[in-house]
Structures are given as C-alpha cells and as structure tokens.
Design a protein around this motif. Sequence first.
Motif, short mmCIF file in Angstrom:
data_model
loop_
_atom_site.label_atom_id
_atom_site.label_comp_id
_atom_site.label_asym_id
_atom_site.label_seq_id
_atom_site.Cartn_x
_atom_site.Cartn_y
_atom_site.Cartn_z
N SER A 117 0.70 -1.25 -0.01
CA SER A 117 -0.22 0.08 -0.10
C SER A 117 1.05 1.16 0.06
O SER A 117 1.59 1.34 0.98
N VAL A 118 0.88 2.11 -1.00
CA VAL A 118 1.46 3.39 -0.84
C VAL A 118 0.37 4.37 -0.96
O VAL A 118 -0.65 4.49 -1.50
N ARG A 119 0.78 5.30 -0.04
CA ARG A 119 -0.33 6.46 0.54
C ARG A 119 0.16 7.78 0.23
O ARG A 119 1.34 8.14 0.45
N LEU A 120 -0.86 8.89 -0.14
CA LEU A 120 -0.39 10.08 -0.01
C LEU A 120 -1.82 10.92 0.47
O LEU A 120 -2.48 10.42 0.90
N LYS A 121 -1.33 12.18 0.59
CA LYS A 121 -2.12 12.84 1.36
C LYS A 121 -3.24 13.38 0.34
O LYS A 121 -3.06 13.97 -0.82
N PRO A 122 -4.60 13.25 0.68
CA PRO A 122 -5.73 13.67 -0.26
C PRO A 122 -5.89 15.38 -0.27
O PRO A 122 -5.72 16.01 0.98
N SER A 123 -6.08 15.65 -1.13
CA SER A 123 -6.40 17.17 -1.49
C SER A 123 -7.27 17.62 -2.48
O SER A 123 -7.51 18.83 -2.57
N SER A 124 -7.84 16.46 -3.39
CA SER A 124 -8.73 17.29 -4.37
C SER A 124 -9.97 17.52 -3.91
O SER A 124 -10.29 16.98 -2.72
N PRO A 125 -10.79 18.19 -4.52
CA PRO A 125 -12.37 18.65 -3.93
C PRO A 125 -13.26 17.28 -3.92
O PRO A 125 -14.09 17.13 -3.20
N LEU A 126 -12.93 16.01 -4.52
CA LEU A 126 -13.37 15.04 -4.56
C LEU A 126 -13.42 14.45 -3.06
O LEU A 126 -14.36 13.64 -2.58
N PHE A 127 -12.41 14.59 -2.50
CA PHE A 127 -12.26 14.02 -1.05
C PHE A 127 -13.23 14.62 0.08
O PHE A 127 -13.89 13.64 0.83
N ALA A 128 -13.54 15.71 0.03
CA ALA A 128 -14.73 16.13 0.70
C ALA A 128 -16.01 15.35 0.43
O ALA A 128 -16.65 15.11 1.39
N ALA A 129 -16.31 15.20 -0.92
CA ALA A 129 -17.45 14.46 -1.33
C ALA A 129 -17.64 13.21 -0.70
O ALA A 129 -18.52 12.35 -0.24
N VAL A 130 -16.54 12.26 -0.80
CA VAL A 130 -16.33 11.22 -0.29
C VAL A 130 -16.48 11.03 1.33
O VAL A 130 -17.03 10.12 1.80
N LYS A 131 -16.01 11.88 1.88
CA LYS A 131 -16.08 11.93 3.47
C LYS A 131 -17.56 11.80 3.76
O LYS A 131 -18.00 11.18 4.47
N GLU A 132 -18.61 12.45 3.05
CA GLU A 132 -19.94 12.77 3.34
C GLU A 132 -20.43 11.05 2.87
O GLU A 132 -21.29 10.60 3.34
N VAL A 133 -20.06 10.48 1.72
CA VAL A 133 -20.54 9.20 1.49
C VAL A 133 -20.21 8.25 2.56
O VAL A 133 -20.96 7.42 2.91
N TYR A 134 -19.04 8.39 3.16
CA TYR A 134 -18.62 7.57 4.16
C TYR A 134 -19.66 7.72 5.52
O TYR A 134 -19.70 6.49 6.15
N ALA A 135 -19.66 8.92 5.75
CA ALA A 135 -20.38 9.43 6.95
C ALA A 135 -21.70 8.67 6.73
O ALA A 135 -22.49 7.97 7.70
N GLY A 136 -22.38 8.85 5.72
CA GLY A 136 -23.51 8.11 5.16
C GLY A 136 -23.60 6.68 5.41
O GLY A 136 -24.51 5.98 5.97
#
Length: 406
Positions: A117-136
């Motif tokens: 697994s290689v990881r990077l810091k998320p910074s795109s506008p898509l990230f905020a939308a995905v956080k909402e999907v996860y919360a739901g």
Amino acid sequence: MKENPNAAGRKADKILIDQEVPFGIDELFFSRTDTRGVIQAFNSVFSRIAGYAAEELTGAPHKLIRHPDMPKGVFWLLWDGLKRGHSVGAYVKNRAHDGRYYWVFAVVSPTDGGYLSVRLKPSSPLFAAVKEVYAGALERERTNGLTPEQSAAAIEADLVGAGFANYGVFQIEALRREHASRDAARERVVTSALTASGQLFDVKQEIEQELRVLCDNLKKAELITTNMKIQACKLKSGRGPINEIAKSYEQMMRDIRNHPRVVQTLRKDYSTWDVNDEARSVFMIIVADLMDEMAAFFSAESASDENEGAGAEMSVFAELRERAMQDGYRAVQQLSADAEMIRRMVTGLAMVRVVLRVEAGILRERLYGLQSILDQLDRFHDEVSDALERVQEAVTPLLRDQSLAA
Ligand SMILES: Cc1cc2nc3c(=O)[nH]c(=O)nc-3n(C[C@H](O)[C@H](O)[C@H](O)COP(=O)(O)O)c2cc1C
C-alpha cells in the motif's frame, strides 16, 4: 529502520481524539503485508504518522490502525479488488496510536506473496464529497446492521449516483484527481508519460463517442439497404446486382456493430471492477509514477536511516512499476488497433459504394429511387469518415509519444 522514541513501550489504547496528525503533501508512505494483511515492512514516515515503534508494527495486523469512523464496506471493496488481482485505490481514515486521526488516499497492489500500500495526502475537491459518502455509509451500517458486502453495494450505489459508473471507475478518477492535485500543490513538472496517459483517457472518450455515432449511422443505413432492395424489386432486369450490393452492405454493417471491440466499448453493464482498458491504463501509469516516487523517497529516507533491508523493498517498487507500465502501454497499442479496425471497415463499405455507383450508372434511367438512396449513402459515408478522421487525429500524436513505452 529507526525506532520511534515517542511511541516505544506504549500500549494500544482505544481512545479517540478529534485531532489530525499533520503530514506533508510531499511525503509518501508505504506498508507491505502478507496475503492476510499482516505488516511485513514499511517506511519511517508511516511509523512516525501512525505513532508506533517499528517493532510494534512488524508482524501486526493492519487493522491495528483501523479507525472506527471507517465503514466496513470500504474494506470489503478493497479486499474484493485485491483478491481479483487488481490494484485498488481508496480513501482511508486511520487512527494513530495516540487516538488522533489521519486521512490518506491509498493505492494497494498485489505483490509477490502479499500486498503493497502506497499512501499520499488527499487534497482534491473529491475528497470532501467522499467523506460525506463514508459518513452516510457508517450511519447505515450502524442503524440498519448491513453486512460489509451490503454496505459495499450501498457505497457503490452512492458513487454511481455521483456520476461514476462503478467503484472501479471511481477509484481511477480519484487517483487521477488526487495525484494531479498533489502535483499542482508541489508545483511538480509532470512526466510526458503522465501527460500522454491523460490524453489517452480523453482520446478514449472521443473514440467511444465516435463509435456511438458510427453505430447510430449504421442503424439508419440499414433502412437505406432495405429501400435499395425494395427499389430492386421494381426492376425487370438488373435486380440481382443491386440485391447483392445491398446484402454486402448489410453484412459489413453487421460485422462492424458486432465486432467484439465495438461491443466492448459500447457495453453498458458495468459491474464493480469493470473499467475500460484505457481507464485502467491511466490508473496503472499513475501507479508506475507513484512507485518511482516512492522508490526515490524511500531511498533518500533509508540512506539517513541506514536501513539495510531497503534493497528488497526497492525491488518490490521496481517490479510493480514495470508491471504497471506494461499494462499502461498495452492500452495505447489497443487503441491504435481500434482505429485501424474502424478504418479498414469503413474502407470496405466505401468499396461497396463504388460498385453501387457503377451499377447505378448502368441502371440510371430505369431506377427512379436510386438517386436519393445514393445521396443518403453519401451523407452516411461523409459522417463516418469525418468521425474517423477525428479519431485518427487524436490517436496519432499519442502513438508517436514513445515515452509511454519507456
Ligand atoms: C496492504 C494493505 C494495507 C492496508 N492498510 C490499511 C490501513 O491503512 N488502515 C486500515 O484500517 N486497514 C488497512 N488495511 C485493511 C486491513 O487489513 C483490514 O481489512 C481493515 O483494517 C478492516 O479490518 P476489519 O475487517 O477487521 O474491520 C490494509 C490491508 C492491506 C492488504
């Protein structure tokens, strides 16, 4: 690997602190596991951010850093993709040893004997939308008692609702956006392979569009051949050749529409990991780029760490990079084969049209409706060759870019 002095000797307690562990956008970190997800190797950025000492991480299951805010469905999707042999991208919230959290965009790939697994810091506008999907999704899991698989299906349905064909397409688009956003934040000059892979993706969209136009036109042209046969029936003589020409036309048009590449390109039944070759290739070219960067980052880190085991990890990165690059380049070759296939088919149709013109010349006086049929066919051929020209124009510079093969 150096021991993390802050973490040494601490017990893994389950507290949660609503604070983020900071890390730089230029940092990359990795962990390698066996086939069950037990940690085998990692870099020092990983142990620093997670807040665990090296010896606490080695041999520990990866869920050691699982955050309770993460929906089970996401891990179900991750393992499902990995078991099918795919590289999988996912946003993951992790819990550090001291209870704080950190978000990553992880790209997990099968390797010899396990996963990386290689990881990077998320910074795109898509990230905020995905956080909402996860919360739901988390809410659904808690209140409706969904199984991980059911939750995965519901998460995918949310992503489809947001305009992605399936999870496979979503994770490719997410990696594309996160990678580009991170590059922009660091003002990094991107490699030509990356630029070309982006173009490849756009060209594929164009080809899909043109193929749709082509198939629509072919459907319409079937009406023309039916008319041709009707006109031929009215003839006393000369109906044989016209009928034969109409039949050849129909056969050729059927061949184009039923060609496996055409059918595959225009297919609509998307299951979770169903993505077209070009999208996968863009993903793999970015994965290859990440492996390069991870190797360079780790090499610099290991030199200061005096890490003797670094060589083995470097060859894991190199092998994955090589595989990803090969996958990536295959799609470019496929694309040129597609363009060539369409060209050949349209040439075949054009030849039948020439024969038809000759016949029409001979029969002109006796065949009333034929002129309008010829006019319709002319329009059809013009549209098809225009579409083809646009495809060729888009593909040619891409094929010239040998850097994609390097
Ligand atoms: C290479 C690799 C890296 C992983 N990284 C993480 C991670 O950073 N955080 C995490 O919670 N799970 C990670 N996982 C998934 C875990 O193995 C596990 O499935 C997850 O924590 C959910 O645990 P659970 O199914 O016991 O709830 C990783 C798995 C693999 C194969």
